[in-house]
Scaffold this active site. Structure first.
Site, mmCIF file in Angstrom:
data_model
loop_
_atom_site.group_PDB
_atom_site.id
_atom_site.type_symbol
_atom_site.label_atom_id
_atom_site.label_comp_id
_atom_site.label_asym_id
_atom_site.label_seq_id
_atom_site.Cartn_x
_atom_site.Cartn_y
_atom_site.Cartn_z
ATOM 1 N N GLY A 60 -49.410 4.754 40.821
ATOM 2 C CA GLY A 60 -48.153 5.429 41.099
ATOM 3 C C GLY A 60 -48.313 6.916 41.344
ATOM 4 O O GLY A 60 -49.355 7.519 41.073
ATOM 5 N N TYR B 96 -83.740 19.330 83.445
ATOM 6 C CA TYR B 96 -84.242 18.690 82.229
ATOM 7 C C TYR B 96 -85.494 17.888 82.548
ATOM 8 O O TYR B 96 -85.496 17.065 83.470
ATOM 9 C CB TYR B 96 -83.141 17.774 81.673
ATOM 10 C CG TYR B 96 -83.460 17.090 80.373
ATOM 11 C CD1 TYR B 96 -83.919 17.803 79.272
ATOM 12 C CD2 TYR B 96 -83.278 15.714 80.239
ATOM 13 C CE1 TYR B 96 -84.193 17.162 78.075
ATOM 14 C CE2 TYR B 96 -83.543 15.061 79.042
ATOM 15 C CZ TYR B 96 -84.004 15.791 77.966
ATOM 16 O OH TYR B 96 -84.270 15.159 76.771
ATOM 17 N N ASN C 263 -46.693 4.371 57.555
ATOM 18 C CA ASN C 263 -47.313 3.223 56.903
ATOM 19 C C ASN C 263 -47.975 2.274 57.890
ATOM 20 O O ASN C 263 -48.771 1.427 57.492
ATOM 21 C CB ASN C 263 -46.278 2.448 56.083
ATOM 22 C CG ASN C 263 -45.837 3.219 54.860
ATOM 23 O OD1 ASN C 263 -46.664 3.701 54.088
ATOM 24 N ND2 ASN C 263 -44.533 3.368 54.684
ATOM 25 N N SER D 150 -76.880 20.563 102.168
ATOM 26 C CA SER D 150 -76.568 19.314 101.474
ATOM 27 C C SER D 150 -77.833 18.602 101.012
ATOM 28 O O SER D 150 -78.908 18.741 101.606
ATOM 29 C CB SER D 150 -75.778 18.391 102.403
ATOM 30 O OG SER D 150 -74.545 18.985 102.752
ATOM 31 N N ARG E 34 -51.398 -1.526 55.901
ATOM 32 C CA ARG E 34 -50.644 -1.919 57.094
ATOM 33 C C ARG E 34 -51.127 -1.232 58.370
ATOM 34 O O ARG E 34 -50.642 -1.538 59.459
ATOM 35 C CB ARG E 34 -49.157 -1.642 56.868
ATOM 36 C CG ARG E 34 -48.490 -2.668 55.955
ATOM 37 C CD ARG E 34 -47.090 -2.266 55.567
ATOM 38 N NE ARG E 34 -47.102 -1.257 54.500
ATOM 39 C CZ ARG E 34 -46.009 -0.706 53.985
ATOM 40 N NH1 ARG E 34 -44.815 -1.046 54.446
ATOM 41 N NH2 ARG E 34 -46.101 0.189 53.019
ATOM 42 N N TYR F 73 -47.444 15.042 50.700
ATOM 43 C CA TYR F 73 -48.030 13.727 50.975
ATOM 44 C C TYR F 73 -48.861 13.781 52.253
ATOM 45 O O TYR F 73 -48.410 14.293 53.282
ATOM 46 C CB TYR F 73 -46.930 12.666 51.112
ATOM 47 C CG TYR F 73 -46.145 12.479 49.839
ATOM 48 C CD1 TYR F 73 -46.480 11.483 48.934
ATOM 49 C CD2 TYR F 73 -45.098 13.342 49.528
ATOM 50 C CE1 TYR F 73 -45.779 11.331 47.745
ATOM 51 C CE2 TYR F 73 -44.393 13.206 48.342
ATOM 52 C CZ TYR F 73 -44.740 12.197 47.453
ATOM 53 O OH TYR F 73 -44.052 12.064 46.276
ATOM 54 N N GLY F 74 -50.057 13.197 52.189
ATOM 55 C CA GLY F 74 -50.948 13.211 53.338
ATOM 56 C C GLY F 74 -50.492 12.374 54.501
ATOM 57 O O GLY F 74 -51.000 12.526 55.617
ATOM 58 N N ASP F 75 -49.522 11.478 54.277
ATOM 59 C CA ASP F 75 -49.015 10.640 55.371
ATOM 60 C C ASP F 75 -47.612 11.050 55.808
ATOM 61 O O ASP F 75 -46.899 10.268 56.436
ATOM 62 C CB ASP F 75 -49.040 9.161 54.980
ATOM 63 C CG ASP F 75 -48.199 8.852 53.748
ATOM 64 O OD1 ASP F 75 -47.622 9.796 53.168
ATOM 65 O OD2 ASP F 75 -48.128 7.663 53.355
ATOM 66 N N ARG G 154 -89.414 18.676 104.179
ATOM 67 C CA ARG G 154 -88.966 17.377 104.662
ATOM 68 C C ARG G 154 -90.171 16.525 105.032
ATOM 69 O O ARG G 154 -91.177 17.038 105.538
ATOM 70 C CB ARG G 154 -88.066 17.519 105.897
ATOM 71 C CG ARG G 154 -86.719 18.169 105.605
ATOM 72 C CD ARG G 154 -85.926 18.334 106.869
ATOM 73 N NE ARG G 154 -84.666 19.027 106.624
ATOM 74 C CZ ARG G 154 -83.945 19.596 107.581
ATOM 75 N NH1 ARG G 154 -84.362 19.555 108.841
ATOM 76 N NH2 ARG G 154 -82.806 20.198 107.281
#
Length: 456
Positions: free
Chosen positions: A81, A387, A227, A405, A18, A103-105, A440
């Protein structure tokens, strides 16, 4: 009370149909952590000698996601089961230890509740976690005689009278290892589902005259299972509400507790203010008087006293000293470090870089693999070119440097103390102390220039 040694079995073999997902159900996250990891953490905090994880579907994905040396992986090839799942783990049980079944859930089970269950388990008997529901439809009912627990009847097997019972089984129980193995061996699948129910051991224990003690959790959310995604989202909000409440009571000002997410642990000082839609991930420390603006994400970082983080800033694996200001729209990536009073403004990104005391990078800048001294000004549009397509290189900028800048610093390069870099310069060689670096293209000017006109 002195407890016996204890091992934990976590059932995590279900398909999770589900959820409509390729990911095993128990790996879906709550508060940034897999549901089953919440349960494993609780087991470890309880001091479990061993944690047996019963798995079936998606075993490879589970093993990739869960890196815990204390886990014993137990395969349940067929899902027949809960009793059948426990039978797969039974060969690993020691006779003289207690076995706690989780329980894992069911991710929000608390260590405090589990410790109470452990303490309540009678010698030779069973400790059982139960709750009362206004509408118990679908759940196994607790049957009693003269107040004593006698068994559990699954909803599909219950009579009309038994279906009126409101006390239901959560599935969480604890019993002695030798007893558990003996009872598991006696289970049958003579029921409507054709499965082996772990709940049948309650009746077996009662038939042997063993005492069964029921304990209730502190909060219903502790025993709520997942669920589907709707149930998961509801538990997420329950968890986040609880965390927000704890923080508010501890003195943290959350502007809107319903719009705050904690996906890890938060250590904080006094008079911390957190605006809306902030996410805290991993291990985060906030000093005194820290202010965090709306929409920020802070992950695995230390934020010093009197820091202010403006809206929509992302901070990951970073370290900020006192009185730093960041953002808005800044990004500190792993290895970023700001010394006292440093400022990082909007659209500035740092990675593996240190910004010295009182230094400023106001806007539109990338600083990677850089060591920047105190009282440095980094102009808008500055980039450390770290890099070359194969390797990373470092940029070192001394104290009291002014970087104009639109500067590119092509690493490896060092700029000496007190130097000035003119706007628009590409720095490819080291710059000496107190020197001016300028590169420049000569400016040309054409008088009376007319722009091209499109032909119609």
């Amino acid at each position: 009370m002195l407890n016996n040694a204890m091992s934990v079995v976590i059932l995590a073999a279900g398909k999770g149909t589900r959820m409509y997902s390729d990911l095993p159900k128990v790996l879906h996250t709550l508060a940034g952590k897999a549901m089953v990891q919440h349960v494993i953490d609780a087991a470890n905090e309880l001091g479990a000698a061993h944690v047996h994880l019963v798995y079936g579907h998606g075993g490879d994905l589970l093993k990739q996601a869960l890196k815990d040396d204390n886990l014993n992986w137990v395969l349940q090839a067929e899902q027949l089961g809960t009793g059948h799942a426990m039978q797969q783990a039974a060969p690993f049980f020691a006779d003289d230890e207690d076995i706690l079944m989780l329980y894992g859930d069911v991710p929000l089970i608390s260590v405090e509740t589990l410790q109470r269950l452990r303490d309540a388990k009678p010698q030779g008997g069973i400790g059982l976690l139960t709750v009362k529901l206004d509408d118990p439809t679908g759940y196994g009912r607790i049957t009693r005689e003269n107040g004593k627990v006698t068994g559990i009847v699954e909803h599909k097997d219950a009579t009309d009278e038994q279906r009126q019972i409101q006390e239901i089984n959560t599935g969480i129980l604890i019993a002695n290892g030798a007893d558990m193995k003996r009872w598991l061996a006696k289970l049958t699948n003579n029921n409507a589902q054709g499965e082996y129910y772990i709940t049948d051991i309650i009746a077996l224990a009662y038939q042997e005259g063993r005492e069964i003690v029921a304990v209730h959790p502190q909060r219903l959310s502790e025993v709520e299972g997942v669920n589907n995604r709707l149930q998961l989202s509801r538990l997420e909000r329950v968890y986040q509400s609880e965390q927000a409440e704890k923080l508010l009571l501890a003195g943290v000002m959350l502007r809107d507790p319903a719009r705050f997410d904690l996906r890890g642990t938060l250590t904080h000082g006094r008079d911390v203010e957190i605006d809306t839609n902030v996410i805290i991930e991993g291990n985060v420390t906030l000093g005194h008087r820290v202010k965090i603006g709306t929409g920020c994400v802070i992950k695995n970082s230390v934020i010093g006293d009197d820091c202010e983080i403006s809206p929509y800033t992302v901070v990951e694996d970073a370290n900020l000293a006192a009185a730093c200001t960041i953002g808005p729209f800044a990004r500190l990536r792993p290895g970023a470090e700001l010394l006292e009073g440093a400022h990082v403004g909007n659209f500035v990104e740092m990675k593996k870089a240190r910004l010295g005391k009182g230094s400023k990078a106001g806007h539109l800048t990338y600083l990677g693999d850089a060591e920047i001294g105190d009282n440095v000004n980094i102009g808008a549009g500055t980039i450390t070119c770290n890099y070359d397509g194969a390797n990373k290189f470092k940029t070192i900028i001394g104290d009291d440097v002014f970087v104009g800048s639109d500067t590119q610093l092509v690493a490896p390069v060092t700029v000496g103390k007190g130097a000035t870099i003119a706007a628009g310069t590409t720095v490819t060689r080291n710059v000496g102390e107190n020197a001016l670096a300028i590169s420049r293209v000569p400016q040309t000017q054409k008088e009376g220039w007319r722009r091209p006109v499109k032909k119609k």
